[in-house]
Every structure is written in structure tokens, then in C-alpha cells.
Motif scaffolding. Sequence first.
Motif, PDB file in Angstrom:
ATOM      1  N   ASP A 112      10.752 -49.853 -74.110  1.00 12.92           N
ATOM      2  CA  ASP A 112      10.906 -51.065 -73.015  1.00 12.92           C
ATOM      3  C   ASP A 112      11.921 -52.317 -73.498  1.00 12.92           C
ATOM      4  O   ASP A 112      12.549 -52.870 -73.383  1.00 12.92           O
ATOM      5  N   ASP A 113      12.613 -51.520 -74.726  1.00  9.99           N
ATOM      6  CA  ASP A 113      13.174 -52.615 -75.348  1.00  9.99           C
ATOM      7  C   ASP A 113      14.609 -52.411 -74.502  1.00  9.99           C
ATOM      8  O   ASP A 113      15.879 -53.071 -75.015  1.00  9.99           O
ATOM      9  N   ASP A 114      15.276 -51.853 -73.935  1.00  6.06           N
ATOM     10  CA  ASP A 114      16.374 -51.023 -73.844  1.00  6.06           C
ATOM     11  C   ASP A 114      16.851 -52.046 -71.853  1.00  6.06           C
ATOM     12  O   ASP A 114      16.103 -51.022 -71.271  1.00  6.06           O
ATOM     13  N   TYR A 115      16.988 -53.073 -72.112  1.00  7.31           N
ATOM     14  CA  TYR A 115      17.295 -53.726 -70.771  1.00  7.31           C
ATOM     15  C   TYR A 115      18.416 -53.986 -70.255  1.00  7.31           C
ATOM     16  O   TYR A 115      18.760 -53.518 -69.132  1.00  7.31           O
ATOM     17  N   VAL A 116      19.723 -53.947 -71.115  1.00  8.64           N
ATOM     18  CA  VAL A 116      21.304 -54.125 -70.653  1.00  8.64           C
ATOM     19  C   VAL A 116      21.326 -52.181 -70.943  1.00  8.64           C
ATOM     20  O   VAL A 116      22.215 -52.583 -72.101  1.00  8.64           O
ATOM     21  N   VAL A 117      21.504 -51.592 -69.940  1.00 10.63           N
ATOM     22  CA  VAL A 117      21.490 -49.727 -70.575  1.00 10.63           C
ATOM     23  C   VAL A 117      23.475 -49.400 -69.664  1.00 10.63           C
ATOM     24  O   VAL A 117      23.660 -49.149 -70.698  1.00 10.63           O
ATOM     25  N   SER A 118      23.635 -49.376 -69.111  1.00 17.05           N
ATOM     26  CA  SER A 118      24.520 -49.003 -68.021  1.00 17.05           C
ATOM     27  C   SER A 118      26.024 -49.509 -68.718  1.00 17.05           C
ATOM     28  O   SER A 118      25.881 -50.998 -69.509  1.00 17.05           O
ATOM     29  N   SER A 119      27.251 -49.053 -69.547  1.00 13.17           N
ATOM     30  CA  SER A 119      28.064 -49.272 -69.468  1.00 13.17           C
ATOM     31  C   SER A 119      28.984 -50.966 -68.716  1.00 13.17           C
ATOM     32  O   SER A 119      29.040 -51.788 -68.733  1.00 13.17           O
ATOM     33  N   ARG A 120      28.408 -50.847 -67.782  1.00 13.23           N
ATOM     34  CA  ARG A 120      28.575 -51.408 -66.641  1.00 13.23           C
ATOM     35  C   ARG A 120      28.037 -52.813 -66.645  1.00 13.23           C
ATOM     36  O   ARG A 120      28.518 -54.180 -66.627  1.00 13.23           O
ATOM     37  N   ASP A 121      26.598 -52.750 -67.194  1.00 14.82           N
ATOM     38  CA  ASP A 121      25.928 -53.845 -66.777  1.00 14.82           C
ATOM     39  C   ASP A 121      25.543 -54.797 -67.976  1.00 14.82           C
ATOM     40  O   ASP A 121      26.321 -55.960 -68.240  1.00 14.82           O
ATOM     41  N   ARG A 122      26.152 -54.197 -69.331  1.00 17.09           N
ATOM     42  CA  ARG A 122      26.643 -54.499 -70.179  1.00 17.09           C
ATOM     43  C   ARG A 122      28.066 -55.184 -70.632  1.00 17.09           C
ATOM     44  O   ARG A 122      27.957 -56.387 -71.151  1.00 17.09           O
ATOM     45  N   SER A 123      28.662 -54.735 -69.832  1.00 17.44           N
ATOM     46  CA  SER A 123      29.784 -54.887 -69.687  1.00 17.44           C
ATOM     47  C   SER A 123      30.429 -56.817 -68.919  1.00 17.44           C
ATOM     48  O   SER A 123      30.646 -58.051 -69.759  1.00 17.44           O
ATOM     49  N   ALA A 124      29.060 -56.143 -67.676  1.00 15.98           N
ATOM     50  CA  ALA A 124      29.317 -58.060 -66.748  1.00 15.98           C
ATOM     51  C   ALA A 124      28.323 -58.737 -68.029  1.00 15.98           C
ATOM     52  O   ALA A 124      28.526 -59.563 -67.861  1.00 15.98           O
ATOM     53  N   PHE A 125      27.327 -58.222 -68.223  1.00 14.42           N
ATOM     54  CA  PHE A 125      27.095 -59.361 -69.334  1.00 14.42           C
ATOM     55  C   PHE A 125      26.987 -59.736 -70.412  1.00 14.42           C
ATOM     56  O   PHE A 125      26.936 -61.279 -70.589  1.00 14.42           O
ATOM     57  N   MET A 126      28.314 -59.063 -71.129  1.00  7.89           N
ATOM     58  CA  MET A 126      29.135 -60.042 -72.011  1.00  7.89           C
ATOM     59  C   MET A 126      30.181 -60.215 -71.097  1.00  7.89           C
ATOM     60  O   MET A 126      30.181 -62.024 -72.045  1.00  7.89           O
ATOM     61  N   SER A 127      30.018 -60.384 -70.058  1.00  7.36           N
ATOM     62  CA  SER A 127      31.520 -61.085 -70.126  1.00  7.36           C
ATOM     63  C   SER A 127      30.550 -62.577 -69.437  1.00  7.36           C
ATOM     64  O   SER A 127      31.573 -64.028 -69.544  1.00  7.36           O
ATOM     65  N   ALA A 128      29.651 -62.137 -68.624  1.00  8.34           N
ATOM     66  CA  ALA A 128      28.841 -63.661 -68.407  1.00  8.34           C
ATOM     67  C   ALA A 128      29.130 -64.510 -69.610  1.00  8.34           C
ATOM     68  O   ALA A 128      28.743 -65.568 -69.564  1.00  8.34           O
ATOM     69  N   ILE A 129      28.309 -64.069 -70.050  1.00  8.91           N
ATOM     70  CA  ILE A 129      27.767 -64.878 -71.844  1.00  8.91           C
ATOM     71  C   ILE A 129      29.630 -65.627 -72.314  1.00  8.91           C
ATOM     72  O   ILE A 129      29.108 -66.390 -72.509  1.00  8.91           O
ATOM     73  N   MET A 130      30.780 -64.516 -72.515  1.00 15.68           N
ATOM     74  CA  MET A 130      31.481 -65.143 -72.888  1.00 15.68           C
ATOM     75  C   MET A 130      32.162 -66.007 -72.005  1.00 15.68           C
ATOM     76  O   MET A 130      32.350 -67.353 -72.994  1.00 15.68           O
ATOM     77  N   MET A 131      31.856 -66.517 -70.929  1.00 15.16           N
ATOM     78  CA  MET A 131      32.478 -67.313 -69.764  1.00 15.16           C
ATOM     79  C   MET A 131      31.444 -68.352 -69.981  1.00 15.16           C
ATOM     80  O   MET A 131      32.333 -69.529 -68.679  1.00 15.16           O
ATOM     81  N   ALA A 132      30.383 -68.798 -70.354  1.00 14.64           N
ATOM     82  CA  ALA A 132      29.441 -69.773 -70.256  1.00 14.64           C
ATOM     83  C   ALA A 132      30.312 -71.348 -71.291  1.00 14.64           C
ATOM     84  O   ALA A 132      30.418 -70.647 -72.314  1.00 14.64           O
ATOM     85  N   GLU A 133      29.696 -71.443 -70.267  1.00 18.15           N
ATOM     86  CA  GLU A 133      29.815 -73.186 -70.661  1.00 18.15           C
ATOM     87  C   GLU A 133      29.465 -74.108 -71.628  1.00 18.15           C
ATOM     88  O   GLU A 133      29.463 -75.104 -72.552  1.00 18.15           O
ATOM     89  N   ASN A 134      27.757 -73.869 -71.510  1.00 18.31           N
ATOM     90  CA  ASN A 134      26.781 -74.198 -72.567  1.00 18.31           C
ATOM     91  C   ASN A 134      25.812 -73.316 -72.664  1.00 18.31           C
ATOM     92  O   ASN A 134      25.903 -72.474 -72.524  1.00 18.31           O
TER      93      ASN A 134
END
Length: 68
Positions: A6-28
Motif C-alpha cells: 500500500d506504500d507504493d504510491y508513485v510506481v511507474s517511471s512515467r508517474d515518478r517523472s511527472a511527480f518529480m517535475s511537478a514538485i520541482m516547478m512548484a512555487e510554494n
Amino acid sequence: MDEPSDDDYVVSSRDRSAFMSAIMMAENKAEVVSILQLFETTEKYFIDNFPDLAKAVTDLPDSPPASE
């Protein structure tokens, strides 16, 4: 073979990449909270699995600047 947990939230490399990109672009931090909700992940999971990003988030302002 390992069972998915149940701890495997972000599983695919595509999801992981999208997640990381979104966090890096966050302004606050408010944006980061929204991204965590969008990806249906927890703050604990984020901190445990993305410690460098979590550390960078601590430098972000809490909320967007007020409009002038």
C-alpha cells in the motif's frame, strides 16, 4: 515474488517523472500540498522517498505572494 504494498504510491517511471517535475516547478508549499494530493501520496512517503526534493521544498514560501 514481492507483493505490491500500500506504500507504493508513485510506481511507474512515467508517474515518478511527472511527480518529480511537478514538485520541482512548484512555487510554494501550498502548490506542493496540492501535488501530493493529486498524486494521492502522503507527506511521509514524499519525505522518505524523495529526501532531496523534500529538503528543497522547505526553502519555498508557504503560499503564493499576495496580489498587488
